[in-house]
Scaffold this active site. Structure first.
Site, PDB file in Angstrom:
ATOM      1  N   ASN A  20       0.757  -1.166  -0.050  1.00  0.00           N
ATOM      2  CA  ASN A  20       0.185  -0.035  -0.085  1.00  0.00           C
ATOM      3  C   ASN A  20       0.914   1.148  -0.202  1.00  0.00           C
ATOM      4  OD1 ASN A  20      -2.401   1.076   2.466  1.00  0.00           O
ATOM      5  ND2 ASN A  20      -2.390   1.762   0.157  1.00  0.00           N
ATOM      6  N   CYS A  80      -5.493   6.877   7.327  1.00  0.00           N
ATOM      7  CA  CYS A  80      -4.931   5.831   6.696  1.00  0.00           C
ATOM      8  C   CYS A  80      -3.929   5.207   7.364  1.00  0.00           C
ATOM      9  CB  CYS A  80      -4.139   6.763   5.334  1.00  0.00           C
ATOM     10  SG  CYS A  80      -3.200   5.971   4.336  1.00  0.00           S
ATOM     11  N   GLY A  81      -4.314   3.920   7.692  1.00  0.00           N
ATOM     12  CA  GLY A  81      -3.428   3.208   8.826  1.00  0.00           C
ATOM     13  C   GLY A  81      -2.106   2.822   8.381  1.00  0.00           C
ATOM     14  N   ASN A 190     -14.967   2.453   1.522  1.00  0.00           N
ATOM     15  CA  ASN A 190     -14.274   1.540   1.199  1.00  0.00           C
ATOM     16  C   ASN A 190     -14.616   0.077   1.241  1.00  0.00           C
ATOM     17  OD1 ASN A 190     -11.495   3.174   1.335  1.00  0.00           O
ATOM     18  ND2 ASN A 190     -12.368   3.724   3.390  1.00  0.00           N
ATOM     19  N   GLU A 208     -10.219   0.357  -2.262  1.00  0.00           N
ATOM     20  CA  GLU A 208     -10.156   1.808  -1.390  1.00  0.00           C
ATOM     21  C   GLU A 208     -10.816   3.011  -2.250  1.00  0.00           C
ATOM     22  OE1 GLU A 208      -7.115   3.037   1.304  1.00  0.00           O
ATOM     23  OE2 GLU A 208      -5.901   1.277   0.140  1.00  0.00           O
ATOM     24  N   GLY A 218      -4.617  -0.458   5.791  1.00  0.00           N
ATOM     25  CA  GLY A 218      -4.541  -0.539   7.400  1.00  0.00           C
ATOM     26  C   GLY A 218      -5.946  -0.030   8.103  1.00  0.00           C
ATOM     27  N   SER A 219      -6.769   0.621   7.522  1.00  0.00           N
ATOM     28  CA  SER A 219      -8.154   1.139   8.136  1.00  0.00           C
ATOM     29  C   SER A 219      -9.129   0.029   7.821  1.00  0.00           C
ATOM     30  CB  SER A 219      -8.412   2.511   7.851  1.00  0.00           C
ATOM     31  OG  SER A 219      -8.746   2.474   6.482  1.00  0.00           O
TER      32      SER A 219
END
Length: 272
Positions: A20, A80-81, A190, A208, A218-219
Protein backbone atom coordinates in the site's frame (compact mmCIF):
# COMPACT_ATOMS: atom_id res chain seq x y z
CA UNK A 1 5.31 30.05 4.74
CA UNK A 2 3.45 28.04 2.10
CA UNK A 3 4.40 28.52 -1.53
CA UNK A 4 1.95 28.07 -4.38
CA UNK A 5 4.46 26.34 -6.66
CA UNK A 6 7.74 24.51 -5.99
CA UNK A 7 10.39 26.54 -7.89
CA UNK A 8 13.13 23.97 -7.29
CA UNK A 9 10.95 20.88 -7.30
CA UNK A 10 8.94 19.25 -4.53
CA UNK A 11 10.91 17.00 -2.14
CA UNK A 12 9.06 13.82 -1.21
CA UNK A 13 9.52 10.35 0.25
CA UNK A 14 8.05 7.16 -1.20
CA UNK A 15 6.95 4.63 1.43
CA UNK A 16 4.75 1.56 1.57
CA UNK A 17 3.13 -0.74 4.07
CA UNK A 18 2.62 -4.21 2.58
CA UNK A 19 2.54 -2.71 -0.91
CA UNK A 20 0.00 0.00 0.00
CA UNK A 21 2.14 2.88 -1.31
CA UNK A 22 2.39 6.52 -0.35
CA UNK A 23 4.00 9.77 -1.31
CA UNK A 24 4.92 11.56 1.92
CA UNK A 25 5.57 15.31 2.11
CA UNK A 26 7.39 16.55 5.22
CA UNK A 27 6.04 20.07 5.73
CA UNK A 28 6.93 20.51 9.39
CA UNK A 29 8.95 23.57 8.39
CA UNK A 30 6.59 24.70 5.63
CA UNK A 31 6.15 23.68 2.03
CA UNK A 32 3.94 23.78 -1.01
CA UNK A 33 0.21 24.17 -0.42
CA UNK A 34 -1.33 20.81 -1.35
CA UNK A 35 -4.53 21.04 -3.38
CA UNK A 36 -6.66 18.24 -4.85
CA UNK A 37 -5.31 19.17 -8.29
CA UNK A 38 -1.70 18.90 -7.12
CA UNK A 39 -2.42 15.58 -5.38
CA UNK A 40 -3.91 14.04 -8.54
CA UNK A 41 -0.94 15.20 -10.64
CA UNK A 42 1.50 13.54 -8.25
CA UNK A 43 -0.72 10.44 -8.10
CA UNK A 44 -0.47 9.83 -11.86
CA UNK A 45 1.66 6.67 -12.15
CA UNK A 46 2.72 7.58 -15.70
CA UNK A 47 3.29 11.35 -15.51
CA UNK A 48 3.75 11.83 -11.77
CA UNK A 49 5.11 9.67 -8.95
CA UNK A 50 2.14 7.42 -8.26
CA UNK A 51 0.56 6.52 -4.94
CA UNK A 52 -2.47 4.99 -3.27
CA UNK A 53 -2.51 7.87 -0.77
CA UNK A 54 -0.54 11.06 -0.26
CA UNK A 55 0.33 12.07 3.32
CA UNK A 56 1.43 15.51 4.49
CA UNK A 57 3.36 15.81 7.77
CA UNK A 58 2.94 19.12 9.58
CA UNK A 59 4.01 20.46 12.96
CA UNK A 60 1.50 20.10 15.80
CA UNK A 61 1.71 21.75 19.20
CA UNK A 62 -0.27 19.04 20.98
CA UNK A 63 1.29 15.98 19.29
CA UNK A 64 4.55 14.90 17.65
CA UNK A 65 3.12 15.78 14.22
CA UNK A 66 -0.12 16.21 12.33
CA UNK A 67 -0.98 14.11 9.27
CA UNK A 68 -3.33 14.95 6.41
CA UNK A 69 -4.23 12.29 3.82
CA UNK A 70 -5.32 12.53 0.18
CA UNK A 71 -6.63 9.70 -1.99
CA UNK A 72 -5.39 9.24 -5.55
CA UNK A 73 -8.43 11.13 -6.89
CA UNK A 74 -7.53 14.18 -4.77
CA UNK A 75 -10.23 13.63 -2.14
CA UNK A 76 -9.38 13.82 1.56
CA UNK A 77 -9.38 10.83 3.90
CA UNK A 78 -9.52 11.15 7.68
CA UNK A 79 -7.64 7.89 8.24
CA UNK A 80 -4.87 5.91 6.58
CA UNK A 81 -3.48 3.23 8.84
CA UNK A 82 -0.55 2.00 6.77
CA UNK A 83 0.66 5.54 6.03
CA UNK A 84 0.36 6.41 9.71
CA UNK A 85 2.48 3.38 10.56
CA UNK A 86 5.11 4.28 7.93
CA UNK A 87 5.39 7.87 9.12
CA UNK A 88 5.50 6.80 12.77
CA UNK A 89 8.48 4.57 11.96
CA UNK A 90 10.19 7.43 10.09
CA UNK A 91 9.68 9.90 12.95
CA UNK A 92 10.70 7.41 15.66
CA UNK A 93 13.93 6.64 13.82
CA UNK A 94 14.53 10.38 13.37
CA UNK A 95 14.01 11.15 17.07
CA UNK A 96 15.38 7.91 18.54
CA UNK A 97 12.15 7.30 20.47
CA UNK A 98 10.13 4.11 20.93
CA UNK A 99 6.75 5.80 20.75
CA UNK A 100 4.93 8.96 19.73
CA UNK A 101 1.51 10.43 19.02
CA UNK A 102 0.29 11.53 15.61
CA UNK A 103 -2.69 13.82 15.19
CA UNK A 104 -5.14 13.06 12.35
CA UNK A 105 -8.75 13.89 11.57
CA UNK A 106 -9.45 10.53 13.19
CA UNK A 107 -7.96 11.87 16.45
CA UNK A 108 -4.67 11.51 18.32
CA UNK A 109 -3.18 8.11 17.44
CA UNK A 110 -0.53 6.53 19.73
CA UNK A 111 2.23 4.70 17.83
CA UNK A 112 4.92 2.39 19.22
CA UNK A 113 7.89 0.35 18.03
CA UNK A 114 6.66 -3.26 18.25
CA UNK A 115 10.12 -4.77 17.74
CA UNK A 116 11.50 -6.91 14.90
CA UNK A 117 10.99 -4.03 12.49
CA UNK A 118 7.25 -3.84 13.14
CA UNK A 119 5.26 -0.75 14.08
CA UNK A 120 1.94 -0.58 15.95
CA UNK A 121 -0.67 2.16 15.72
CA UNK A 122 -3.81 2.54 17.82
CA UNK A 123 -6.45 3.47 15.24
CA UNK A 124 -9.07 4.23 17.88
CA UNK A 125 -12.38 2.56 18.61
CA UNK A 126 -14.58 1.43 15.71
CA UNK A 127 -17.73 3.44 15.13
CA UNK A 128 -20.81 1.34 14.38
CA UNK A 129 -23.76 3.74 14.48
CA UNK A 130 -25.42 4.35 11.12
CA UNK A 131 -24.95 8.11 11.46
CA UNK A 132 -21.29 7.68 12.40
CA UNK A 133 -20.30 5.71 9.30
CA UNK A 134 -22.29 7.58 7.81
CA UNK A 135 -25.21 5.93 6.00
CA UNK A 136 -27.85 7.78 4.02
CA UNK A 137 -30.62 6.31 6.18
CA UNK A 138 -31.09 4.41 9.40
CA UNK A 139 -30.03 0.76 9.11
CA UNK A 140 -28.61 -2.14 11.12
CA UNK A 141 -24.87 -1.77 10.53
CA UNK A 142 -24.23 -5.42 11.40
CA UNK A 143 -26.49 -6.40 8.49
CA UNK A 144 -26.55 -3.62 5.92
CA UNK A 145 -29.52 -3.67 3.51
CA UNK A 146 -27.40 -4.62 0.50
CA UNK A 147 -27.09 -7.85 -1.46
CA UNK A 148 -24.42 -9.97 0.21
CA UNK A 149 -25.33 -8.93 3.79
CA UNK A 150 -22.25 -6.73 4.50
CA UNK A 151 -21.20 -5.05 7.76
CA UNK A 152 -20.79 -1.29 8.09
CA UNK A 153 -18.00 0.25 10.17
CA UNK A 154 -16.19 3.55 10.48
CA UNK A 155 -12.52 3.80 11.42
CA UNK A 156 -12.61 7.53 10.73
CA UNK A 157 -13.55 6.65 7.15
CA UNK A 158 -16.49 4.46 6.01
CA UNK A 159 -16.11 0.72 5.39
CA UNK A 160 -18.39 -1.95 3.95
CA UNK A 161 -17.26 -5.54 4.63
CA UNK A 162 -18.58 -8.61 2.83
CA UNK A 163 -17.88 -12.05 4.28
CA UNK A 164 -17.76 -14.51 1.40
CA UNK A 165 -16.86 -18.12 0.65
CA UNK A 166 -13.78 -17.20 -1.38
CA UNK A 167 -12.40 -13.66 -1.54
CA UNK A 168 -10.11 -14.71 -4.40
CA UNK A 169 -13.10 -15.46 -6.63
CA UNK A 170 -14.67 -12.01 -6.24
CA UNK A 171 -14.68 -9.64 -9.23
CA UNK A 172 -13.23 -6.81 -7.16
CA UNK A 173 -12.83 -4.44 -10.11
CA UNK A 174 -16.60 -4.57 -10.70
CA UNK A 175 -18.10 -5.01 -7.23
CA UNK A 176 -15.69 -2.59 -5.54
CA UNK A 177 -16.68 0.61 -7.37
CA UNK A 178 -20.35 -0.39 -7.51
CA UNK A 179 -20.42 -0.61 -3.71
CA UNK A 180 -18.22 2.47 -3.20
CA UNK A 181 -20.80 4.59 -5.03
CA UNK A 182 -23.94 2.92 -3.67
CA UNK A 183 -26.51 5.54 -2.57
CA UNK A 184 -26.42 4.06 0.94
CA UNK A 185 -23.02 5.75 1.42
CA UNK A 186 -23.26 9.55 1.02
CA UNK A 187 -19.48 9.90 1.46
CA UNK A 188 -18.74 6.75 -0.59
CA UNK A 189 -17.08 3.81 1.15
CA UNK A 190 -14.07 1.51 1.26
CA UNK A 191 -15.05 -2.05 0.32
CA UNK A 192 -13.61 -5.32 1.60
CA UNK A 193 -14.24 -8.96 0.76
CA UNK A 194 -13.00 -11.48 3.32
CA UNK A 195 -13.22 -15.16 4.14
CA UNK A 196 -12.20 -17.18 7.16
CA UNK A 197 -9.00 -19.21 6.73
CA UNK A 198 -8.92 -20.60 10.27
CA UNK A 199 -9.42 -19.52 13.88
CA UNK A 200 -8.70 -15.77 14.08
CA UNK A 201 -7.23 -15.85 10.57
CA UNK A 202 -8.83 -14.04 7.61
CA UNK A 203 -8.07 -13.49 3.93
CA UNK A 204 -9.08 -10.04 2.67
CA UNK A 205 -9.07 -8.09 -0.59
CA UNK A 206 -9.84 -4.40 -0.71
CA UNK A 207 -11.18 -1.65 -2.94
CA UNK A 208 -10.28 1.75 -1.51
CA UNK A 209 -12.53 4.76 -1.87
CA UNK A 210 -10.99 7.29 -4.23
CA UNK A 211 -8.13 4.98 -5.22
CA UNK A 212 -9.26 1.53 -6.36
CA UNK A 213 -7.73 -1.90 -5.77
CA UNK A 214 -4.77 -1.77 -3.39
CA UNK A 215 -2.42 -4.44 -2.07
CA UNK A 216 -3.25 -3.56 1.53
CA UNK A 217 -5.24 -1.13 3.67
CA UNK A 218 -4.69 -0.53 7.36
CA UNK A 219 -8.02 1.05 8.20
CA UNK A 220 -9.80 -1.61 6.11
CA UNK A 221 -7.98 -4.33 8.05
CA UNK A 222 -9.19 -2.80 11.31
CA UNK A 223 -12.75 -2.60 9.96
CA UNK A 224 -12.71 -6.23 8.80
CA UNK A 225 -11.31 -7.49 12.11
CA UNK A 226 -13.90 -5.66 14.17
CA UNK A 227 -16.71 -6.69 11.81
CA UNK A 228 -15.62 -10.33 12.04
CA UNK A 229 -15.68 -10.20 15.82
CA UNK A 230 -19.08 -8.48 15.86
CA UNK A 231 -20.38 -11.28 13.61
CA UNK A 232 -18.96 -13.91 15.97
CA UNK A 233 -16.51 -15.24 13.37
CA UNK A 234 -13.30 -14.47 15.27
CA UNK A 235 -11.91 -13.29 18.55
CA UNK A 236 -10.60 -9.77 19.06
CA UNK A 237 -7.04 -10.51 17.87
CA UNK A 238 -6.88 -11.43 14.19
CA UNK A 239 -4.25 -12.01 11.51
CA UNK A 240 -5.39 -10.78 8.11
CA UNK A 241 -3.78 -11.98 4.89
CA UNK A 242 -3.74 -9.12 2.37
CA UNK A 243 -2.52 -9.16 -1.22
CA UNK A 244 0.66 -7.50 0.09
CA UNK A 245 1.17 -9.76 3.12
CA UNK A 246 -0.10 -10.33 6.68
CA UNK A 247 -1.12 -7.71 9.22
CA UNK A 248 -2.11 -8.19 12.87
CA UNK A 249 -5.16 -6.41 14.29
CA UNK A 250 -5.92 -6.46 18.04
CA UNK A 251 -9.17 -4.86 19.25
CA UNK A 252 -8.30 -3.85 22.82
CA UNK A 253 -10.17 -1.83 25.41
CA UNK A 254 -8.33 1.35 24.40
CA UNK A 255 -8.85 0.95 20.64
CA UNK A 256 -7.94 -1.13 17.61
CA UNK A 257 -4.19 -1.73 17.42
CA UNK A 258 -2.72 -2.55 14.02
CA UNK A 259 0.79 -4.00 13.71
CA UNK A 260 2.81 -4.58 10.56
CA UNK A 261 5.98 -3.79 8.59
CA UNK A 262 6.87 -0.54 6.86
CA UNK A 263 9.29 0.45 4.11
CA UNK A 264 10.92 3.76 3.15
CA UNK A 265 11.61 3.06 -0.52
CA UNK A 266 13.34 6.22 -1.72
CA UNK A 267 13.56 10.00 -1.40
CA UNK A 268 13.23 12.21 -4.47
CA UNK A 269 12.21 15.55 -5.93
CA UNK A 270 9.16 15.97 -8.17
CA UNK A 271 9.35 18.52 -10.98
CA UNK A 272 5.90 18.04 -12.50
Amino acid sequence: MLRQTPPNGLPFMKMHGLGNDFVVLDHREGGVAVTPELATRIADRHRGVGFDQLAVIEAAGNADARLTFYNADGSLSAACGNATRCIARYLMEESGTQGLTLLTDRGALPCVDAGEGLTSVNMGAPLTGWQEIPLAREADTLHLPLEGDPVGTSMGNPHCTFFVEDAEAIDLATLGPATEHDPLFPERTNVQFAHLIGPDHLRMRVWERGTGITLASGSSSCAVATAAHRRGLTGRKVTIELDGGPILVDWREDGVWMTGPTAHVFTGTWHG
